[in-house]
Design an enzyme around this catalytic site. Structure first.
Site, PDB file in Angstrom:
ATOM      1  N   SER A   1       0.816  -1.215   0.000  1.00 52.42           N
ATOM      2  CA  SER A   1       0.000   0.000   0.000  1.00 52.42           C
ATOM      3  C   SER A   1       0.851   1.267   0.000  1.00 52.42           C
ATOM      4  O   SER A   1       0.508   2.259  -0.640  1.00 52.42           O
ATOM      5  CB  SER A   1      -0.931  -0.008   1.223  1.00 52.42           C
ATOM      6  OG  SER A   1      -1.791  -1.127   1.176  1.00 52.42           O
TER       7      SER A   1
ATOM      8  N   HIS B   1       0.638   4.426   4.550  1.00 52.16           N
ATOM      9  CA  HIS B   1       0.093   5.143   3.390  1.00 52.16           C
ATOM     10  C   HIS B   1       0.641   6.568   3.320  1.00 52.16           C
ATOM     11  O   HIS B   1       0.962   7.067   2.238  1.00 52.16           O
ATOM     12  CB  HIS B   1      -1.431   5.171   3.474  1.00 52.16           C
ATOM     13  CG  HIS B   1      -2.058   3.828   3.300  1.00 52.16           C
ATOM     14  ND1 HIS B   1      -3.435   3.649   3.218  1.00 52.16           N
ATOM     15  CD2 HIS B   1      -1.535   2.584   3.198  1.00 52.16           C
ATOM     16  CE1 HIS B   1      -3.714   2.380   3.076  1.00 52.16           C
ATOM     17  NE2 HIS B   1      -2.572   1.712   3.062  1.00 52.16           N
TER      18      HIS B   1
END
Length: 338
Positions: free
Chosen positions: A263, A319
């Site tokens: 991610s 993230h």
């Protein structure tokens, strides 16, 4: 000195010499101590046919040229009468411009190798750049996707403890010396939905960036996002571990909480594409058209909310690490560094 002068006088009057001595004959015949006066403009140098491996007395310095016969006679006279070493060294083939000797040595070295000889070092330091030039965008994307799929298959067949130690990021793994998990965790998925969402985002956004900036840039961006995502994850877990010491014995130790997934790397690619092309249209769930800049704001805002709420399922810190890489790359592109 008197002996050398006497030898000079005798050499000019050969009739006064006693029975011939080979050393005196060589000195007289070659006129070591007096060089004949010749006009340099009429100096004739006959062609010399020699093997390329032998020393050639004819060099680019025409004023210091000596015939092979003269050189060999001087050497013979020196060997036969060592007492004349001083005179021979004073005016012999050892006397001459150093440039001529250097040119002769260069010719000797050149003669030992063929003209088409090229030295090939055992390791080419430019091979890495040449390898990057051969990359293609589709090749990089296919390689990244295949690597993620291979690790996903390992999760299904390999020992789970081995996978947790080598393909998940955590403070405990890093403290144990398993630093490779900073990279390997960005290729690791153990759920189908997780790997599908990341690989779809990687393909569509990565293809666009690869066509714009090249496959090497795309690969470096993925790896940078992976490292930054792991670093932000570790920092966040270290902060949680320091603040959870007073929560009791039954609380989960954040230093032992592992994380995995691409991610952070995919977030870096997605957000960089959004930063560069904010007016593009992105279809959420392949149906709803939304301006790219709104999608970027939604992604960053949601990740910040996850960090503030202490989400234990999705790491908003990883993230945000990818978002920082995207911001740095965007600034570098604006300044012309990429």
């Amino acid at each position: 000195m008197q002996r050398l002068l006497a030898l000079k006088v005798l050499s000019k009057n050969p009739t006064n010499l006693p029975n011939t001595n080979s050393s005196f004959q060589s000195i007289h015949s070659t006129s070591l101590l007096s060089r004949p006066k010749t006009n340099p403009t009429h100096l004739h140098t006959p062609p010399i046919h020699q093997s390329p491996h032998f020393f050639s007395p004819y060099t680019t310095c025409s004023n210091s040229w000596q015939s092979p016969n003269t050189i060999f006679k001087k050497i013979y006279g020196f060997l036969s009468n060592p007492s004349l070493a001083k005179g021979l060294l004073k005016d012999s083939l050892l006397k001459g411009p150093s440039k001529c000797l250097v040119d002769s040595r260069v010719r000797l070295l050149r003669a030992q190798f063929p003209r088409n000889f090229h030295y090939k070092p055992p390791f080419n330091f430019r091979s890495r750049q040449a390898w990057f030039r051969r990359l293609t965008t589709d090749g990089v994307l296919l390689g990244l996707i295949m690597a993620n799929v291979a690790v996903f298959i390992l999760w299904q067949i390999a020992d789970s403890r081995f996978m947790m130690k080598n393909f998940m990021i955590s403070l405990d793994n890093v403290r144990s010396g398993r630093l490779h998990t900073i990279i390997t965790s960005a290729f690791s998925h153990n759920e189908t939905g997780h790997i599908l969402s990341n690989m779809i985002g990687l393909y569509f956004f990565g293809k666009h960036l690869g066509q714009a900036f090249g496959p090497a840039f795309l690969l470096k961006l993925y790896l940078s996002g992976a490292v930054a995502g792991s670093a932000f994850y570790l920092v966040h877990k270290a902060y949680e571990a320091s603040s959870s010491k007073d929560k009791g014995l039954w609380s989960i130790d954040p230093s032992r909480t592992p994380g995995l997934g691409a991610s952070g790397a995919v977030n870096a690619i997605m957000l960089l594409d959004i930063f560069l092309f904010p007016k593009n249209t992105i279809y959420l769930e392949f149906i709803i058209p939304v301006p790219a800049f709104l999608v970027g704001l939604l992604i960053i805002g949601h990740d910040m909310w996850r960090v503030s709420q202490g989400d234990t399922k999705v790491s908003g810190a990883a993230h945000l690490g990818g978002a920082v890489v995207a911001a740095v790359a965007w600034a570098g592109i604006r300044r012309g560094r990429f």
